[in-house]
Design a protein around this motif. Sequence first.
Motif, PDB file in Angstrom:
ATOM      1  N   GLY A 246       6.335  -0.241   2.025  1.00 31.20           N
ATOM      2  CA  GLY A 246       5.326  -1.151   1.502  1.00 31.20           C
ATOM      3  C   GLY A 246       4.024  -0.994   2.253  1.00 31.20           C
ATOM      4  N   THR A 247       3.023  -1.754   1.817  1.00 29.33           N
ATOM      5  CA  THR A 247       1.734  -1.739   2.507  1.00 29.33           C
ATOM      6  C   THR A 247       1.862  -2.528   3.809  1.00 29.33           C
ATOM      7  OG1 THR A 247       0.953  -3.757   1.436  1.00 29.33           O
ATOM      8  CG2 THR A 247       0.548  -1.666   0.285  1.00 29.33           C
ATOM      9  N   TRP A 248       0.808  -2.475   4.622  1.00 26.58           N
ATOM     10  CA  TRP A 248       0.842  -3.194   5.898  1.00 26.58           C
ATOM     11  C   TRP A 248       0.985  -4.696   5.696  1.00 26.58           C
ATOM     12  CZ3 TRP A 248       1.378  -0.831  10.492  1.00 26.58           C
ATOM     13  CH2 TRP A 248       1.166   0.543  10.528  1.00 26.58           C
ATOM     14  N   THR A 249       0.310  -5.249   4.695  1.00 28.50           N
ATOM     15  CA  THR A 249       0.448  -6.686   4.457  1.00 28.50           C
ATOM     16  C   THR A 249       1.807  -7.019   3.857  1.00 28.50           C
ATOM     17  OG1 THR A 249      -0.681  -6.420   2.324  1.00 28.50           O
ATOM     18  CG2 THR A 249      -2.027  -7.075   4.220  1.00 28.50           C
ATOM     19  N   GLU A 250       2.386  -6.119   3.075  1.00 29.20           N
ATOM     20  CA  GLU A 250       3.710  -6.373   2.505  1.00 29.20           C
ATOM     21  C   GLU A 250       4.798  -6.332   3.576  1.00 29.20           C
ATOM     22  OE1 GLU A 250       2.947  -4.524  -1.990  1.00 29.20           O
ATOM     23  OE2 GLU A 250       3.789  -3.265  -0.389  1.00 29.20           O
TER      24      GLU A 250
END
Length: 546
Positions: A246-250
């Motif tokens: 996932g992305t860093w925020t995910e």
Amino acid sequence: MRSRLATFLAALSLAGAAGAAAQDAPHFRKQGAATQLIVDGKPLLILGGELGNSTSSDLNYLNGYWPTLKTIGLNTVIATLEWDMIEPKEGVYDFASVEGLIKQAEANDVKLVLLWLAAWKNSTSSYAPPYIKHGWQKYAKAQDDKGTPVDILSAFDPDTLKADQRAFAALMAHIKAVDKNHTVVMMQVENEIGMLPVVRDYSPQAQAAYKGKVPKALTDYLQKNKAGLHPFVRDAWTANGSKTAGTWTEVFGAGPVGEEIFQGWGYAVFTDALTKAGKAAYDLPMYINGALNAPDQKPGEYPSGGPIPHMFDIWKAGAPAVDLIGMDIYYPNYVHWADQFRRADNPVFVPEANRAGQIDAGGNAFYTLGELDGIGFSPFHIETLPNPETHPLTGAYRVLGQIGPLVLANQGKGTMRGFKAPLSYEGVVDETPRIFELGGYKISASMVDSRTPKDTQTIPAHGGLIIQTGKDEFLVAGRGVILRFADADPKSGYRVGLEQVVDGEFVNGQWVPGRWLNGDESGQGRYLRMPPEKFGIQKLKVYRYK
């Protein structure tokens, strides 16, 4: 045929010599649970001091300090090398500074640890060469959350990495070529990396990376080491579902925790690539250091993303080429922080143990080397140590220099312990005796001398170590410590007495006994006492009775 054979044998000989030279280079080696620095086949216990940032930039200026450094008893000096001095113009190198350092160190019979001050020094990029500073359109600056550039090179800029790699590799190749006596034993890569004054870099390249996926290398590390992750990283990851992609925020959530993890990863992979470039030229031990955070500081108020305990997992995952993370500490709570740097994957080295002159330095050195199996200890700006002939650090190094072979022989084997009174961040002393077991005995170590008026004691300066040297035999070194012994099995019914206590010193490696201390000095055999006035050495034998 003979000519071909001769050529083959000559090539084989050269290859063998090159292999031997590489094998002989300083390196790390495990001994039990400890890691030791090996130089010319023998372990080196660094009794060090780090010079001020600019001291070694003027070799004539430095040369005047060697008598002081020798008086203190250093066996290793930590000194800086500046990128802007090494590469004053792009692709043009000047190695006079490193050659002069090596020459002076050899003349004074000490080893060197060299600091590569390049892309970052205390977060900023003040030691970058002019072509980097002026070439901001190519060598990108980091930006704050308002898009304003700061004087910090972006860790996400590949051009900066390539330039730093090129210069560092050239430096390491030159050291390999000129340092035939292995005077340089270790390298520090950059200095106190971290983002200021905000939690992360907002430059265009950093923004693109932040919107991208978390690298698999990091999520794989998190899964593999889930049980031992630092709570800071573990909680951010598990709170967002322990995702493996996932992305860093995910993966880590929106907000400063996830942003600091992202920034730390950017710094780590940059440093890893830089370290690999240096090691490809000359494979010396290499470490990094970090600026610790004070209580209640937010990332960006301290250098965000730097290699400090709550970020260790990110750095261990992102920079596996780095051999260890060293501790820079300028706070009173030394024990609190030092204990966190001792990990199975991180031997303890303290390149900056506060400024020279702090009264607790000697006790901290004993704790580092004895309790934490440390590689070495080094106060900062060592050339400014006041009254070096009589300063307690000089006394501590005098004793540690004598017992160094014993310390090295016992590291990692469970036959040695160190002790000192912990201090809080505010400087409040915890006077509770330290309790531990060694050699079948329960030992209580108090850093409050019961025979000296308490208001005349400097308890933070007290500390020491104990080594089991045989059955019922120990060596104790330190200052301001009282040790009491009991049987480790409280149900055994045995009481413990002191058969013999003798003070003394090691001269040329040989023990020279002094006074027998079985009388008043040991409370008639009830305890071992290291007086608070100075560091010393005592040997003792204990016995059980009913």
